[in-house]
Design an enzyme around this catalytic site. Structure first.
Site, PDB file in Angstrom:
ATOM      1  N   ASP A  28       1.488   9.664  13.780  1.00 57.31           N
ATOM      2  CA  ASP A  28       2.109   8.334  13.702  1.00 57.31           C
ATOM      3  C   ASP A  28       3.624   8.399  13.487  1.00 57.31           C
ATOM      4  O   ASP A  28       4.224   9.476  13.535  1.00 57.31           O
ATOM      5  CB  ASP A  28       1.437   7.481  12.615  1.00 57.31           C
ATOM      6  N   LYS A  42      -0.645  12.383   2.928  1.00 58.67           N
ATOM      7  CA  LYS A  42      -1.491  12.792   4.036  1.00 58.67           C
ATOM      8  C   LYS A  42      -0.616  13.505   5.062  1.00 58.67           C
ATOM      9  O   LYS A  42       0.599  13.346   5.045  1.00 58.67           O
ATOM     10  CB  LYS A  42      -2.251  11.608   4.617  1.00 58.67           C
ATOM     11  N   ARG A  52       7.826  -2.775   2.928  1.00 59.23           N
ATOM     12  CA  ARG A  52       7.992  -2.828   4.386  1.00 59.23           C
ATOM     13  C   ARG A  52       8.321  -4.245   4.813  1.00 59.23           C
ATOM     14  O   ARG A  52       7.634  -5.186   4.434  1.00 59.23           O
ATOM     15  CB  ARG A  52       6.718  -2.345   5.095  1.00 59.23           C
ATOM     16  N   ARG A  95      -8.877  -6.752   7.466  1.00 60.81           N
ATOM     17  CA  ARG A  95      -9.568  -5.565   7.946  1.00 60.81           C
ATOM     18  C   ARG A  95     -11.045  -5.664   7.545  1.00 60.81           C
ATOM     19  O   ARG A  95     -11.362  -5.916   6.379  1.00 60.81           O
ATOM     20  CB  ARG A  95      -8.990  -4.300   7.323  1.00 60.81           C
ATOM     21  N   GLU A 133      -8.654   9.222   4.497  1.00 53.88           N
ATOM     22  CA  GLU A 133      -8.819   7.785   4.654  1.00 53.88           C
ATOM     23  C   GLU A 133      -9.293   7.502   6.076  1.00 53.88           C
ATOM     24  O   GLU A 133      -8.934   8.229   7.008  1.00 53.88           O
ATOM     25  CB  GLU A 133      -7.499   7.060   4.422  1.00 53.88           C
ATOM     26  N   GLU A 134     -10.033   6.416   6.217  1.00 51.16           N
ATOM     27  CA  GLU A 134     -10.535   6.038   7.538  1.00 51.16           C
ATOM     28  C   GLU A 134      -9.401   5.710   8.508  1.00 51.16           C
ATOM     29  O   GLU A 134      -9.587   5.689   9.715  1.00 51.16           O
ATOM     30  CB  GLU A 134     -11.487   4.841   7.435  1.00 51.16           C
ATOM     31  N   SER A 135      -8.214   5.420   7.950  1.00 52.20           N
ATOM     32  CA  SER A 135      -7.077   4.990   8.753  1.00 52.20           C
ATOM     33  C   SER A 135      -6.314   6.183   9.341  1.00 52.20           C
ATOM     34  O   SER A 135      -5.097   6.194   9.366  1.00 52.20           O
ATOM     35  CB  SER A 135      -6.140   4.149   7.895  1.00 52.20           C
ATOM     36  N   SER A 137       6.089   3.716   8.756  1.00 41.26           N
ATOM     37  CA  SER A 137       4.929   4.434   9.267  1.00 41.26           C
ATOM     38  C   SER A 137       4.516   4.032  10.672  1.00 41.26           C
ATOM     39  O   SER A 137       5.261   4.226  11.621  1.00 41.26           O
ATOM     40  CB  SER A 137       3.769   4.271   8.297  1.00 41.26           C
ATOM     41  N   HIS A 138       3.346   3.419  10.802  1.00 39.37           N
ATOM     42  CA  HIS A 138       2.776   3.104  12.116  1.00 39.37           C
ATOM     43  C   HIS A 138       3.277   1.771  12.660  1.00 39.37           C
ATOM     44  O   HIS A 138       2.913   1.382  13.764  1.00 39.37           O
ATOM     45  CB  HIS A 138       1.258   3.060  12.005  1.00 39.37           C
ATOM     46  N   ASP A 145       5.674   8.319  10.996  1.00 42.69           N
ATOM     47  CA  ASP A 145       6.245   9.207   9.978  1.00 42.69           C
ATOM     48  C   ASP A 145       5.465  10.504   9.830  1.00 42.69           C
ATOM     49  O   ASP A 145       5.717  11.279   8.896  1.00 42.69           O
ATOM     50  CB  ASP A 145       6.368   8.486   8.631  1.00 42.69           C
ATOM     51  N   THR A 173      -7.616   2.084  -1.377  1.00 45.28           N
ATOM     52  CA  THR A 173      -6.823   2.419  -0.195  1.00 45.28           C
ATOM     53  C   THR A 173      -5.381   2.765  -0.579  1.00 45.28           C
ATOM     54  O   THR A 173      -4.778   2.067  -1.396  1.00 45.28           O
ATOM     55  CB  THR A 173      -6.831   1.220   0.769  1.00 45.28           C
ATOM     56  N   THR A 181       0.838  -1.201   0.000  1.00 48.31           N
ATOM     57  CA  THR A 181       0.000   0.000   0.000  1.00 48.31           C
ATOM     58  C   THR A 181       0.878   1.258   0.000  1.00 48.31           C
ATOM     59  O   THR A 181       0.539   2.254  -0.623  1.00 48.31           O
ATOM     60  CB  THR A 181      -0.919   0.023   1.248  1.00 48.31           C
ATOM     61  N   ASP A 220       2.308  11.263   9.045  1.00 46.16           N
ATOM     62  CA  ASP A 220       1.250  11.535   8.067  1.00 46.16           C
ATOM     63  C   ASP A 220      -0.152  11.219   8.587  1.00 46.16           C
ATOM     64  O   ASP A 220      -1.134  11.593   7.976  1.00 46.16           O
ATOM     65  CB  ASP A 220       1.521  10.831   6.727  1.00 46.16           C
ATOM     66  N   ARG A 221      -0.248  10.513   9.726  1.00 44.05           N
ATOM     67  CA  ARG A 221      -1.581  10.213  10.279  1.00 44.05           C
ATOM     68  C   ARG A 221      -1.904  11.145  11.437  1.00 44.05           C
ATOM     69  O   ARG A 221      -0.995  11.677  12.085  1.00 44.05           O
ATOM     70  CB  ARG A 221      -1.626   8.785  10.814  1.00 44.05           C
ATOM     71  N   LYS A 241      10.142   3.820   0.273  1.00 46.38           N
ATOM     72  CA  LYS A 241       9.274   4.039  -0.879  1.00 46.38           C
ATOM     73  C   LYS A 241       9.812   5.169  -1.736  1.00 46.38           C
ATOM     74  O   LYS A 241      10.583   6.009  -1.268  1.00 46.38           O
ATOM     75  CB  LYS A 241       7.841   4.307  -0.449  1.00 46.38           C
TER      76      LYS A 241
HETATM   77  C1  VG1 Z   1      -2.907   1.127   5.771  1.00 47.71           C
HETATM   78  C2  VG1 Z   1      -4.186   1.946   5.740  1.00 47.71           C
HETATM   79  C3  VG1 Z   1      -4.204   2.834   4.516  1.00 47.71           C
HETATM   80  C4  VG1 Z   1      -2.954   3.719   4.505  1.00 47.71           C
HETATM   81  C5  VG1 Z   1      -1.715   2.851   4.600  1.00 47.71           C
HETATM   82  C6  VG1 Z   1      -0.453   3.653   4.710  1.00 47.71           C
HETATM   83  O1  VG1 Z   1      -2.855   0.292   4.646  1.00 47.71           O
HETATM   84  O2  VG1 Z   1      -5.318   1.111   5.765  1.00 47.71           O
HETATM   85  O3  VG1 Z   1      -5.377   3.603   4.503  1.00 47.71           O
HETATM   86  O4  VG1 Z   1      -2.900   4.476   3.334  1.00 47.71           O
HETATM   87  O5  VG1 Z   1      -1.795   2.004   5.744  1.00 47.71           O
HETATM   88  O6  VG1 Z   1      -0.493   4.515   5.809  1.00 47.71           O
HETATM   89  P1  VG1 Z   1      -3.250  -1.261   4.683  1.00 47.71           P
HETATM   90  O7  VG1 Z   1      -2.963  -1.767   3.314  1.00 47.71           O
HETATM   91  O8  VG1 Z   1      -2.446  -1.876   5.770  1.00 47.71           O
HETATM   92  O9  VG1 Z   1      -4.714  -1.281   5.039  1.00 47.71           O
HETATM   93  V1  VG1 Z   1       0.937   4.939   6.554  1.00 47.71           V
HETATM   94  O10 VG1 Z   1       0.580   6.035   7.667  1.00 47.71           O
HETATM   95  O11 VG1 Z   1       1.517   3.467   6.771  1.00 47.71           O
HETATM   96  O12 VG1 Z   1       1.987   5.568   5.360  1.00 47.71           O
HETATM   97 CO    CO Z   2       2.227   6.959   8.301  1.00 50.21          CO
END
Ligand code: VG1
Ligand code: CO
Length: 544
Positions: free
Chosen positions: A278, A377, A22, A497, A364-366, A113-114, A280, A345, A18, A282-283, A126
């Site tokens: 989060d 983001k 990673r 999910r 995004e919902e995330s 990221s998270h 990095d 997504t 996504t 962006d959340r 990336k």
């Molecule tokens: C998750 C979230 C998605 C988001 C992605 C990257 O992906 O659901 O909405 O864009 O993380 O966010 P997945 O494929 O695990 O559902 V971040 O903050 O990791 O750059």
């Molecule tokens: Co992130």
């Protein structure tokens, strides 16, 4: 300084998910693993020779070492110039801003990221293109193809660059500029928001806020913004010193992992406003006094109130949300007479809509929200956006959201994650649903009648590219919906999910607990997908 050509062999599974590649840190530390991927990036970029690239990461464990390798490989691959943040650090939104501001060819961002960090945690990499956004699928697919056949990479034999402070260096013929990682971002925020107004709110004795950086990258950014520029009390930013392992936690701003903040915000006499970001940056998570704003609602509220913010005072062109995000923003868009786009997504799908001027805000919902100011983001941007709205309206977070529901109806929303389940049965669960959706239309389950059901496919309205298999959607005639997807960011097994949503126009029913309001649909999700049978789990790992 000589360029060394090193023989290598391909690794399986270097497919960006996504948001980039990673894997566990130990995988990236393996001989040639990072090098193969980085060489594949350079090999798939036409015309990057002599150009400027931006490089930086979220500061997690292995960031420093990876940056030094990337710099030496960039020099050996004839990149002209690299802009790198001090200590090799950029938040993801800051990297996007720096790419755009400097008209760079693109950038390499190091982050998982998270996901947790540290020697036993995860690492990620990336590529972002010249608009500052994550590379579209045609680029990530090309990189992946290169990883399958790679047989050598190039690296300059040179010492490490000192990244401790700003400065200019040469690596072979390539220039390296180490730049301040915070200022360019703060300046961009000052262009968008009414800092005077926010300052009078944030520095007043009647307002208390708490920002939790979760020991991740936003600490210095948040301190510069809230404590320095906006006059918030020292200590407003907690967990503000970035650590390589995020203090052992999940740098994921949700009700489960941001527990320090949740405790503060759900206590008696809680502050008026709380936020977290989060790994990095962006959340974002937004909280009021004893009140949680779902990310889907946050996008809808920002859209409805955008003209209160200087950067968006002339109105917005359109709004875009990822498919599993609730339809709350759709209702605002309909009222404003603007388009609402539904994308797969991942932020990479918003890039074209933003570039073409079709969408101004995205979400995004995330826990992701952002706008056309960059192509990622942006966690702190969302926090400032909320503060700007609070400062103009002079109302509490809870009142703003409840008034919003009153006007538009409430989309009850929850995501249930089943983390680290076995991959084979998880894929079987999805395949089984995939084979069933075609016949679901018109079927009834208890009180619910299926309006439409499919495996979401997206045709980009700008370049016509098609992305298939983006998640199973089952929508019912009363506006409720269940979505099933497998995560594309996890590094262990599979993560299922399940996204559950219902629509309630009646304001007298808006105070019901979310899990309670959704319980018939939650049961139905289990019944339709047989989650327990396939995953062996009778409850989710994380509920947001
Ligand atoms: C998750 C979230 C998605 C988001 C992605 C990257 O992906 O659901 O909405 O864009 O993380 O966010 P997945 O494929 O695990 O559902 V971040 O903050 O990791 O750059
Ligand atoms: Co992130």
């Amino acid at each position: 300084m000589t360029i060394r050509t090193v023989t290598t062999t391909p690794f399986e599974g270097q497919k960006p998910g996504t948001s980039g590649l990673r894997k566990a840190v130990s995988v990236f530390q393996g001989q040639n693993y990072l090098e193969n991927f980085v060489q594949s990036i350079f090999d798939s970029l036409d015309g990057c020779q002599g150009q400027t690239l931006v490089v930086g990461g979220d500061g997690r464990y292995y960031n420093r070492q990876a940056i030094q390798i990337i710099l030496k490989m960039a020099a050996a691959n004839n990149i002209g110039r690299i802009l790198v943040g001090v200590n090799g650090i950029f938040s993801t939104p800051a990297a996007s801003a720096v790419i755009r501001k400097n008209n760079a060819f693109g950038g390499i961002i190091l982050s998982a990221s998270h996901n947790p960090g540290g020697p036993n945690g995860d690492f990620g990499i990336k590529y972002n293109v010249g608009n500052g956004g994550p590379a579209p699928e045609k680029v990530t697919n090309a990189i992946f193809e290169h990883t399958k056949t790679i047989n050598e990479y190039k690296i300059l034999d040179a010492g490490d660059i000192n990244l401790d402070r700003p400065g200019s260096f040469k690596l072979g013929t390539m220039e390296v500029e180490v730049i301040d990682s915070v200022n360019p971002y703060v300046e961009l925020m000052q262009e968008l928001f009414d800092f005077e107004k926010i300052k009078s709110l944030v520095s007043s004795d009647n307002f208390k806020m708490c920002m939790d950086s979760l020991h991740a990258v936003t600490g210095p950014y948040a301190k510069a913004l809230f404590e320095k520029s906006l006059g918030a009390k020292e200590g407003t930013v907690q967990n503000g010193i970035p650590l390589e392992d995020f203090g052992g936690g999940h740098p994921d701003p949700n009700l489960v992992y941001a527990h320090d903040l949740v405790e503060i915000m759900f206590a008696e006499n809680a502050p008026d406003f709380g936020a977290a970001s989060d790994g990095d940056g962006d959340r974002n998570m937004i909280l009021g006094n004893n009140f949680f704003v779902t990310p889907s609602d946050s996008l809808a509220v920002l859209t409805a109130n955008a003209t209160l913010v200087p950067g968006y005072k002339d109105g917005i062109a359109g709004v875009a949300r990822s498919m599993p995000t609730s339809a709350a923003a759709d209702r605002v868009a309909a009222k404003l007479g603007i388009n609402c786009y539904e994308t797969p997504t991942g932020w990479k799908f918003f890039g074209n809509l933003l570039d073409a001027g079709k969408a101004t805000l995205c979400g995004e919902e995330s826990f992701g929200t952002g706008s056309n100011h960059i192509r990622e983001k942006d966690g702190l941007w969302a926090v400032l956006f909320w503060l700007n709205i609070l400062a103009v309206k002079g109302e509490s977070v809870e009142k703003i959201v409840k008034d919003h529901w009153q006007e538009y109806g409430r989309n009850f929303y929850s995501r249930h994650d089943y983390e680290e389940v076995e991959s084979v049965p998880a894929n079987e669960l999805m395949n089984r649903l995939r084979s069933q959706v075609a016949e679901m239309k018109g079927k009834t389950y208890g009180n619910y009648e299926v309006d439409y059901a499919d495996d979401f496919a997206y045709t980009d309205p700008v370049d016509g590219s098609v992305s298939q298999k983006q998640g199973i959607r089952i929508a019912f005639t009363d506006g409720s919906r269940i979505v099933f997807r497998l995560s594309g960011t996890g590094t262990k097994g599979a993560t299922l999910r399940v996204y559950i949503e219902s629509y309630e126009p009646d304001a007298s029913k808006h105070d019901v607990d979310t899990q309670e309001a959704l319980s018939p649909l939650i049961q139905l999700a289990e019944e339709i997908a047989q989650i327990k049978q396939f995953t062996g789990r009778d409850k989710p790992t994380v509920i947001t």
